[in-house]
Design a protein around this motif. Structure first.
Motif, short mmCIF file in Angstrom:
data_model
loop_
_atom_site.label_atom_id
_atom_site.label_comp_id
_atom_site.label_asym_id
_atom_site.label_seq_id
_atom_site.Cartn_x
_atom_site.Cartn_y
_atom_site.Cartn_z
N VAL A 120 0.50 -1.08 0.05
CA VAL A 120 -0.20 0.21 0.56
C VAL A 120 0.81 1.14 -0.51
CG1 VAL A 120 -1.42 1.49 1.57
CG2 VAL A 120 -1.55 -1.48 1.12
N ALA A 121 1.82 0.76 0.85
CA ALA A 121 2.62 2.61 0.65
C ALA A 121 4.42 1.83 1.01
CB ALA A 121 2.95 3.01 1.61
N ALA A 122 5.24 2.27 0.58
CA ALA A 122 6.40 1.85 0.36
C ALA A 122 7.69 3.45 0.96
CB ALA A 122 7.23 1.87 -1.31
N TYR A 123 9.10 3.19 1.67
CA TYR A 123 9.37 4.15 1.97
C TYR A 123 9.89 4.58 0.76
CZ TYR A 123 9.29 0.70 6.48
OH TYR A 123 9.11 0.01 7.04
N ALA A 124 9.70 6.21 0.74
CA ALA A 124 10.57 7.37 -0.03
C ALA A 124 11.86 7.47 -0.16
CB ALA A 124 9.67 8.52 -0.45
#
Ligand code: GAL
Length: 678
Positions: A557-561
């Motif tokens: 759903v989200a990853a480290y930017a």
């Protein structure tokens, strides 16, 4: 013998700790008149009066207590009569110096304060049961006595004693736990490490101060023992009281509040007829209303969903923090009515009359040093009227479709030394997740990890569960398989009930349901943060914790930017069985977490109790024929909230909407809502 012992008082009980023994008797008549003016219905008496009740060993003086109870009864005020065992007298320690507690460093503490005794001391136990038995015999049938109040805040100052007597009691507890099998203990504690193997039970001691870090399982069993040891003190006193007065309810005041973690209240609560709690605000907490709500929901859950009593809180400042903040106008009322909203059927304070002498002379009270010519007194009188207006709320419950897992074993284990990060605090992590739900007006229960009835809920949140046993892990998996939505926070499922790491990848117990595989924690330093990208708000960030995981079935759903794990999944979602399991592998900033949990909740079909403006707390209690919608304004601006029914505090009909005054409270009696509160 009755099985259900309830407090037989009408309406919402109102009162506080009453210590008339600290005052000349001329003052008592004024106390009665003012209690009646304020609408006080029950006071706790005798909590620390052992030295006056038993001037020397086995010699009792009940004359003063007789007069106090008669006076209360004559004035229509019930007594919650305490056993005074939290404060043994000086003569007791002169006779039994070995009953004094020893701290971790081997220092024997002195008497001269309170709650300074060894919980395992046979002499203390004998003396405590003697005074409890004498009180029980004398007052079991006194018409003023409505409830027994055993001891006071078990574990507040002496949760751990490291003396030789405690060591022997610890060994007895361990022998029972491990079936007398020392090898079983050695394996559970992992004692082949650092030459800690035990060949004789007598070698085992409490986790006293030592040169290097403690064995985590030794320490964990010690904490379990300390909680059980105090619990056994409670149950033996309770049984003495019950024998004398089989119908009277028995309570002891819990400390479900920030920073107190000594007791496993899941084990304690079933032993109480009525669960009661003490709750104080921390001057440094910028949002203490969240703490009131969280602790209230937890206490209600400990009480099995039944109403509970707020046994102590403060009308204003306390006296035990570095700086003791006074409460602003209306704050005391909001605090008290928030406790009622979260299930309290009684509101009480420490204490009735502000002390002139002693260590608590600068603690606020219902009747301040200034007397009735004071803002606090006026607010107390008003609160008494408010509680009378809410009488019909008594006995109502709070339906919730979201459960938050809470576990003291996991808390103790997480906060042990030598973790990947020493910055993790269980209650803070839970509060981080609780806050957005509370802000959104979503009702929440707390559950133990192995709760048998999780299918009552649509959504189960696990903000932090470092330690979980097989039963807990299986129950949560079954919940998802059966169609529930589960969200799990980072570093959960990592160890079993013995604090042994679950091998094969993180997050150990939950790897399969979450569909992820982790191989390395990357905790962040204080002040460090990383960006998050994906289905999260723009500029989303996280701090405290990151970890290297890969997907084994889940979607990202989200990853480290950015940061050391740029591109690695940080928040995942996995279809498992008929349900969905989310993993929050990091510690998102509050707005990011609110967005993520908002989506989780919407997908699970959980709606707020009512749409309200930000800063307005909304809580529903459900009675047999009506719902009670509590609205509390924390914005200082007030609001207009859609509602229909009757506003109980003013007695005015509500048509279409209710006006919530600035900093005020409204309680609307409404027709019972459909399932889910809409
Ligand atoms: C509680 C205690 C009371 C009083 C109060 C002051 O922990 O039970 O007796 O000391 O704190 O805030």
């Amino acid at each position: 013998m009755t099985t259900e012992r309830r407090l037989r008082l009408p309406g919402i009980a109102f009162g506080g700790d009453y210590n008339p023994e600290q005052w000349p008797e001329e003052v008592w008549a004024e106390d009665m008149a003012l209690m009646r003016e304020a609408g006080v219905t029950m006071v706790s008496v005798g909590i620390f009066s052992w030295a006056l009740l038993e001037p020397s060993e086995g010699v009792h003086d009940f004359a003063r207590t007789d007069r106090i109870l008669d006076l209360l009864h004559g004035n229509g005020i019930a007594a919650d009569l305490a056993t005074p065992t939290a404060a043994p007298p000086a003569w007791f320690f002169k006779a039994h110096p070995d009953a004094l507690p020893v701290d971790r460093d081997g220092r024997t503490l002195s008497y001269g304060s309170r709650q300074t005794f060894c919980p395992s001391s046979p002499a203390y136990r004998t003396a405590a049961l003697r005074i409890a038995g004498a009180l029980a015999e004398r007052y079991a049938d006194h018409p003023a006595v409505a409830m027994w109040h055993v001891h006071n805040e078990y574990g507040c100052h002496n949760a751990e004693c490291f003396c030789d007597t405690s060591a022997a009691a610890f060994r007895r507890w361990l022998k029972t736990k491990y079936g007398n099998d020392l090898n079983a203990l050695n394996h559970a504690w992992g004692t082949s490490f650092w030459s800690q193997w035990y060949y004789d039970w007598e070698e085992i001691i409490p986790p006293r101060a030592t040169g290097a870090d403690p064995n985590p399982t030794h320490r964990l069993d010690w904490r379990r023992f300390c909680s059980d040891e105090l619990l056994s003190l409670y149950t033996t006193e309770r049984d003495v009281l019950r024998r004398a007065a089989p119908d009277l309810p028995v309570t002891t005041n819990f400390m479900v509040m920030h920073n107190f973690d000594a007791l496993d209240y899941w084990r304690w609560a079933p032993e109480l007829d009525i669960v009661s709690n003490d709750h104080y605000l921390r001057s440094t907490d910028p949002q203490s209303e969240t703490d009131i709500a969280l602790c209230g929901d937890l206490v209600r859950s400990l009480a099995g969903g039944r109403p509970w009593l707020l046994m102590e809180h403060s009308t204003g400042a306390v006296n035990w923090q570095p700086v003791n903040r006074a409460k602003g106008p209306g704050e005391m009322r909001r605090n008290a009515l928030a406790h009622v909203a979260h299930g309290a059927d009684g509101i009480a304070y420490f204490q009735w009359r502000a002390a002139k002498a002693g260590a608590e002379q600068w603690h606020s009270a219902m009747l301040p040093h200034a007397g009735t010519d004071s803002r606090i007194w006026q607010e107390v009188v008003r609160l008494g009227a408010d509680l009378r207006a809410l009488a019909e709320v008594r006995g109502s419950t709070s339906p919730a479709r979201v459960a938050v897992v809470w576990d003291w074993n996991a808390r103790w284990a997480l906060e042990m030394p030598c973790q990947p990060s020493g910055e993790l605090r269980f209650q803070d992590l839970v509060r981080d997740w609780y806050t957005p739900l509370w802000k959104a007006g979503v009702a929440v229960d707390f559950v133990r990890p192995d709760a048998p009835d999780l299918d009552r809920y649509q959504l189960v949140l696990v903000p932090s569960l470092y330690l979980v046993d097989e039963g807990g892990a299986a129950g949560l998996a079954a919940f998802v398989e059966g169609g529930g939505t589960l969200a799990v926070g980072f570093h959960s499922g990592a160890v079993d009930e013995n604090c042994h790491v679950r091998l094969g990848g993180y997050p150990g117990a939950f790897r399969e349901i979450l569909g992820v595989h982790g191989d390395e924690p990357f905790p962040l330093l204080p002040g460090e943060s990383v960006g998050l990208a994906g289905q999260v708000p723009q500029d989303a960030t996280a701090d405290l914790w990151t970890e290297h995981i890969r997907l084994t079935g889940a979607e990202a759903v989200a990853a480290y930017a950015d940061g050391p794990l740029a591109g690695v999944p940080a928040i995942t979602r996995h279809a498992y069985g008929s349900g969905t399991a989310w993993y929050v592998a990091t510690h998102p900033a509050p707005t990011t977490l609110a967005a993520v949990l908002g989506r989780v909740r919407e997908e699970a079909g959980v709606r707020p109790e009512r749409e309200v403006p930000a800063g307005v707390e909304v809580v529903r209690r459900r009675g047999t024929g009506a719902d009670y919608l509590f609205l509390i304004d924390h914005t200082g601006r007030g609001a207009e909230i859609p509602a229909d029914g009757v506003e109980l505090l003013t007695g005015k009909p509500v048509v279409g909407s209710v006006t919530l005054p600035a900093g005020g409270v409204a309680v609307v009696r409404e027709p019972v809502a459909g399932p889910g509160g809409e």
